[in-house]
Write a protein that holds these residues in place. Structure first.
Motif, PDB file in Angstrom:
ATOM      1  N   GLY A   1      -6.103  -5.501   0.077  1.00  0.00           N
ATOM      2  CA  GLY A   1      -6.637  -6.758  -0.441  1.00  0.00           C
ATOM      3  C   GLY A   1      -5.622  -7.879  -0.379  1.00  0.00           C
ATOM      4  O   GLY A   1      -5.964  -9.030  -0.055  1.00  0.00           O
ATOM      5  N   LEU A   2      -4.345  -7.535  -0.673  1.00  0.00           N
ATOM      6  CA  LEU A   2      -3.293  -8.553  -0.614  1.00  0.00           C
ATOM      7  C   LEU A   2      -3.143  -9.108   0.796  1.00  0.00           C
ATOM      8  O   LEU A   2      -2.974 -10.323   0.983  1.00  0.00           O
ATOM      9  CB  LEU A   2      -1.960  -7.959  -1.089  1.00  0.00           C
ATOM     10  CG  LEU A   2      -0.747  -8.897  -1.043  1.00  0.00           C
ATOM     11  CD1 LEU A   2      -0.970 -10.108  -1.929  1.00  0.00           C
ATOM     12  CD2 LEU A   2       0.522  -8.140  -1.429  1.00  0.00           C
TER      13      LEU A   2
ATOM     14  N   ALA B   1       0.829  -1.206   0.000  1.00  0.00           N
ATOM     15  CA  ALA B   1       0.000   0.000   0.000  1.00  0.00           C
ATOM     16  C   ALA B   1       0.864   1.256   0.000  1.00  0.00           C
ATOM     17  O   ALA B   1       0.521   2.252  -0.648  1.00  0.00           O
ATOM     18  CB  ALA B   1      -0.924  -0.005   1.217  1.00  0.00           C
ATOM     19  N   ARG B   2       1.981   1.210   0.669  1.00  0.00           N
ATOM     20  CA  ARG B   2       2.883   2.365   0.734  1.00  0.00           C
ATOM     21  C   ARG B   2       3.536   2.628  -0.620  1.00  0.00           C
ATOM     22  O   ARG B   2       3.774   3.770  -0.985  1.00  0.00           O
ATOM     23  CB  ARG B   2       3.966   2.111   1.782  1.00  0.00           C
ATOM     24  CG  ARG B   2       5.007   3.210   1.889  1.00  0.00           C
ATOM     25  CD  ARG B   2       6.069   2.837   2.891  1.00  0.00           C
ATOM     26  NE  ARG B   2       7.060   3.889   3.029  1.00  0.00           N
ATOM     27  CZ  ARG B   2       8.137   3.812   3.783  1.00  0.00           C
ATOM     28  NH1 ARG B   2       8.361   2.710   4.489  1.00  0.00           N
ATOM     29  NH2 ARG B   2       8.995   4.815   3.861  1.00  0.00           N
ATOM     30  N   GLY B   3       3.780   1.560  -1.365  1.00  0.00           N
ATOM     31  CA  GLY B   3       4.532   1.704  -2.602  1.00  0.00           C
ATOM     32  C   GLY B   3       3.674   1.956  -3.827  1.00  0.00           C
ATOM     33  O   GLY B   3       4.221   2.108  -4.925  1.00  0.00           O
ATOM     34  N   CYS B   4       2.351   1.973  -3.704  1.00  0.00           N
ATOM     35  CA  CYS B   4       1.515   2.215  -4.876  1.00  0.00           C
ATOM     36  C   CYS B   4       0.508   3.310  -4.565  1.00  0.00           C
ATOM     37  O   CYS B   4       0.293   3.669  -3.406  1.00  0.00           O
ATOM     38  CB  CYS B   4       0.808   0.932  -5.316  1.00  0.00           C
ATOM     39  SG  CYS B   4      -0.406   0.320  -4.126  1.00  0.00           S
ATOM     40  N   GLU B   5      -0.077   3.830  -5.586  1.00  0.00           N
ATOM     41  CA  GLU B   5      -1.014   4.930  -5.407  1.00  0.00           C
ATOM     42  C   GLU B   5      -2.402   4.443  -4.996  1.00  0.00           C
ATOM     43  O   GLU B   5      -3.272   5.241  -4.678  1.00  0.00           O
ATOM     44  CB  GLU B   5      -1.104   5.745  -6.698  1.00  0.00           C
ATOM     45  CG  GLU B   5       0.220   6.436  -7.062  1.00  0.00           C
ATOM     46  CD  GLU B   5       0.084   7.258  -8.330  1.00  0.00           C
ATOM     47  OE1 GLU B   5      -1.010   7.233  -8.939  1.00  0.00           O
ATOM     48  OE2 GLU B   5       1.069   7.931  -8.697  1.00  0.00           O
ATOM     49  N   ARG B   6      -2.613   3.158  -5.058  1.00  0.00           N
ATOM     50  CA  ARG B   6      -3.924   2.609  -4.688  1.00  0.00           C
ATOM     51  C   ARG B   6      -3.751   1.649  -3.509  1.00  0.00           C
ATOM     52  O   ARG B   6      -3.511   0.443  -3.684  1.00  0.00           O
ATOM     53  CB  ARG B   6      -4.549   1.900  -5.884  1.00  0.00           C
ATOM     54  CG  ARG B   6      -4.746   2.836  -7.090  1.00  0.00           C
ATOM     55  CD  ARG B   6      -5.433   2.113  -8.229  1.00  0.00           C
ATOM     56  NE  ARG B   6      -6.785   1.708  -7.871  1.00  0.00           N
ATOM     57  CZ  ARG B   6      -7.570   0.994  -8.678  1.00  0.00           C
ATOM     58  NH1 ARG B   6      -7.132   0.612  -9.866  1.00  0.00           N
ATOM     59  NH2 ARG B   6      -8.787   0.655  -8.285  1.00  0.00           N
TER      60      ARG B   6
ATOM     61  N   VAL C   1      -7.059   0.192   8.043  1.00  0.00           N
ATOM     62  CA  VAL C   1      -6.911   1.324   8.962  1.00  0.00           C
ATOM     63  C   VAL C   1      -5.471   1.822   8.956  1.00  0.00           C
ATOM     64  O   VAL C   1      -5.204   3.030   8.896  1.00  0.00           O
ATOM     65  CB  VAL C   1      -7.339   0.919  10.382  1.00  0.00           C
ATOM     66  CG1 VAL C   1      -7.048   2.055  11.365  1.00  0.00           C
ATOM     67  CG2 VAL C   1      -8.822   0.571  10.409  1.00  0.00           C
ATOM     68  N   GLY C   2      -4.524   0.894   8.995  1.00  0.00           N
ATOM     69  CA  GLY C   2      -3.122   1.288   8.990  1.00  0.00           C
ATOM     70  C   GLY C   2      -2.673   1.874   7.677  1.00  0.00           C
ATOM     71  O   GLY C   2      -1.713   2.648   7.629  1.00  0.00           O
ATOM     72  N   ALA C   3      -3.348   1.505   6.568  1.00  0.00           N
ATOM     73  CA  ALA C   3      -2.943   1.985   5.252  1.00  0.00           C
ATOM     74  C   ALA C   3      -3.539   3.344   4.906  1.00  0.00           C
ATOM     75  O   ALA C   3      -3.172   3.944   3.902  1.00  0.00           O
ATOM     76  CB  ALA C   3      -3.359   0.969   4.191  1.00  0.00           C
ATOM     77  N   THR C   4      -4.463   3.852   5.718  1.00  0.00           N
ATOM     78  CA  THR C   4      -5.062   5.152   5.456  1.00  0.00           C
ATOM     79  C   THR C   4      -4.005   6.234   5.595  1.00  0.00           C
ATOM     80  O   THR C   4      -3.303   6.299   6.617  1.00  0.00           O
ATOM     81  CB  THR C   4      -6.205   5.435   6.443  1.00  0.00           C
ATOM     82  OG1 THR C   4      -7.164   4.383   6.339  1.00  0.00           O
ATOM     83  CG2 THR C   4      -6.869   6.774   6.145  1.00  0.00           C
ATOM     84  N   PRO C   5      -3.830   7.074   4.584  1.00  0.00           N
ATOM     85  CA  PRO C   5      -2.786   8.119   4.674  1.00  0.00           C
ATOM     86  C   PRO C   5      -2.969   8.992   5.894  1.00  0.00           C
ATOM     87  O   PRO C   5      -4.092   9.306   6.295  1.00  0.00           O
ATOM     88  CB  PRO C   5      -2.976   8.912   3.383  1.00  0.00           C
ATOM     89  CG  PRO C   5      -3.679   7.962   2.459  1.00  0.00           C
ATOM     90  CD  PRO C   5      -4.560   7.128   3.329  1.00  0.00           C
ATOM     91  N   LEU C   6      -1.850   9.380   6.470  1.00  0.00           N
ATOM     92  CA  LEU C   6      -1.895  10.264   7.633  1.00  0.00           C
ATOM     93  C   LEU C   6      -2.273  11.680   7.207  1.00  0.00           C
ATOM     94  O   LEU C   6      -2.051  12.087   6.066  1.00  0.00           O
ATOM     95  CB  LEU C   6      -0.532  10.289   8.326  1.00  0.00           C
ATOM     96  CG  LEU C   6      -0.070   8.962   8.936  1.00  0.00           C
ATOM     97  CD1 LEU C   6       1.306   9.142   9.533  1.00  0.00           C
ATOM     98  CD2 LEU C   6      -1.057   8.484   9.978  1.00  0.00           C
ATOM     99  N   ALA C   7      -2.813  12.407   8.099  1.00  0.00           N
ATOM    100  CA  ALA C   7      -3.159  13.806   7.836  1.00  0.00           C
ATOM    101  C   ALA C   7      -1.899  14.644   7.789  1.00  0.00           C
ATOM    102  O   ALA C   7      -0.789  14.154   7.955  1.00  0.00           O
ATOM    103  CB  ALA C   7      -4.119  14.310   8.917  1.00  0.00           C
TER     104      ALA C   7
END
Length: 499
Positions: free
Chosen positions: A101-102, A90-95, A134-140
């Motif tokens: 899902g992985l 999730a960190r390495g891609c824009e989606r 939840v962990g993959a949601t971008p930080l503010a």
């Protein structure tokens, strides 16, 4: 690129692992389909024998908590690893949804592969997916940095989910163990209902019990009192309808018998005592029950052993196996009843074997196969350094000291010597200088049964009380103390008693 602090990633992955294990528990319960169960089985089987022996001797019955805690940790770590991979993607891609899902797919795949239960594996994959999301949601924006609050809320949510999973299983799981039905619902041999027969034997045991003031069990142990030791944490769940016993190996004709066929065979009721080889000298893993079952000898004869079979390997549904000399099996009982009810799950439901005079762990639970062999092979515990299926050691237990109304001190306990029986128990209140005979309970029917003993004396300060037994062959219990490993504890029990 969005910044994902590694510390947060590990925290969210750990929460995902914890909730994934809780989700597996919610779906499967505390059963062999629970993710932790096969991991625990692997941990138990791969732990080196010396470590097992050390744990049994030094940790005792709480030793199982160590391997189950390790198994929970491994299960949590595996699911956390799936979440870590998802967070990294999730960190390495824009989606980020791809990474989320992985993580779910990996968690499901791991759980399904380990438990062989693809449908139930969804219970683990769901929470892992959610907490990875939840962990993959971008930080503010950094100036607001709500990551600490989000981590706190997520932690509370994870704990709430774990609590919900535990509560759900308790509400939806029947408190009764598998087994435990009245025996007259299973079989009636024609000699009176089984309820009547077992009840008569149990009343006889109650009548022969001594009037002991202290905390000493009676001559028949209840389901709850009877000690229980298994190689792993999770017991097999077997239905009588699906159970069968096969006799294989060096036989002329292989024999397969179903539960209905077994219970239609001639039935016996026996008092049989079991003692754990791994207990301490004065430990309390020694119990007695009324067992109902079928003698094993006719089935062995039906199998028509070929040549000179030296021994038999008894195998259980949980993978446990014990080797016996053939002659030891001839007095054995295939038991399906205990104290007038069907065997509880923890005691081998639907069928276990009882071999008179041998250590408790050799009386295989959940028995499914008897393999006749032309040469000896090591059993489960022999492979781990224990001395296998030898006869139990003679012991007199000192379980109670109390002051009676007469102000005399009463000491009491049980004595057991396997098929040799107990002839006498002697007590010394001066450290072994002089000996007196204790009062013994009247013998119960059977060749492999304990006896209660008690002794009263007038106190005069502190007393070094020592007890020893003489078996039915006239042999004195050995004085020398030895540890449980590898052949069972021996020695005279000694206790300081204050008048």
């Amino acid at each position: 690129m969005v910044d994902y602090p590694s510390r947060n990633a590990v925290a969210f992955a750990t929460l995902a692992g914890m909730t994934g294990v809780a989700g597996s528990y919610m779906a499967a319960g505390y059963s062999r389909e629970f993710l932790v169960a096969p991991i625990d089985d692997l941990v138990v089987r791969t732990t080196p024998g010396p470590i097992v022996a050390w744990t049994i001797e030094n940790v005792g019955e709480q030793g199982h908590l160590l391997h189950i805690a390790l198994s929970f940790g491994i299960a949590t770590g595996l699911l956390a690893g799936a979440a870590i991979i998802g967070l990294h993607v999730a960190r390495g891609c824009e989606r980020p949804v791809i990474g989320v899902g992985l993580s779910g797919v990996l968690a499901w795949s791991l759980t399904a592969m380990i438990t062989a239960e693809p449908l139930l594996a969804v219970g683990a994959a769901g929470p892992v997916t959610v907490f990875t999301a939840v962990g993959a949601t971008p930080l503010a924006a950094p100036e607001r940095d709500p990551s600490r609050r989000r981590a706190l809320v997520s932690s509370v949510s994870a704990l709430a989910f774990v609590g919900t999973a535990i509560g759900f299983r308790r509400l939806t799981t029947d408190d009764d163990t598998v087994g435990g039905e009245p025996l007259d619902e299973i079989t009636d041999s024609g000699n009176g209902t089984t309820d009547d027969v077992e009840a008569t034997l149990m009343r006889e045991a109650e009548a022969k019990s001594l009037d002991i003031r202290g905390d000493v069990p009676g001559l028949v142990s209840t389901f709850e009192e009877f000690y229980n030791v298994d190689i792993a944490e999770f017991d097999p769940t077997l239905s009588p309808d699906d159970w069968s016993l096969t006799i294989t190996g060096e036989v002329g004709d292989g024999v397969t018998v179903t539960f209905d066929e077994l219970t239609d065979m001639p039935t016996e009721r026996r008092f049989v005592t079991l003692r754990c080889v791994g207990e301490g000298l004065n430990g309390q893993k020694l119990d007695n029950a009324v067992w109902t079952g079928t003698p094993i000898k006719p089935l062995l004869e039906e199998a028509d052993p070929e040549g000179e079979c030296a021994c038999a390997m008894l195998r259980a549904e949980d993978g446990y196996f014990v080797q016996f000399p053939i002659e030891a099996l001839e007095d054995g009982l295939l038991a399906w009843g205990m104290n007038g009810r069907s065997l509880p799950q923890s005691h081998g439901h639907p069928v276990r074997v009882l071999i008179p005079g041998h250590w408790g762990e050799t009386n295989v639970k959940w028995l499914t196969e008897i393999e006749l062999l032309d040469e000896e092979m090591d059993g489960y515990w022999e492979q781990r350094g224990w001395h296998g299926t030898g006869p139990v050691n003679t012991v007199a237990k000192l379980w109670s000291d109390t002051v009676r109304d007469s102000e005399n001190v009463e000491v009491a306990g049980h004595a057991y010597a396997g098929t040799r029986g107990i002839e006498r128990v002697e007590v010394s209140v001066d450290g072994g200088g002089t000996w007196r005979d204790a009062e013994l309970s009247e013998p119960l029917p059977g060749i492999d049964v304990w006896r209660q003993w008690r002794y009263e004396f007038e106190p005069d300060g502190s007393h070094e009380v020592v007890v020893r037994a003489i078996d039915g062959e006239g042999t004195l219990q050995p004085e020398e103390r030895t540890d449980a490993f590898p052949s069972g504890a021996t020695g005279w029990v000694t206790k300081t008693v204050h008048g």
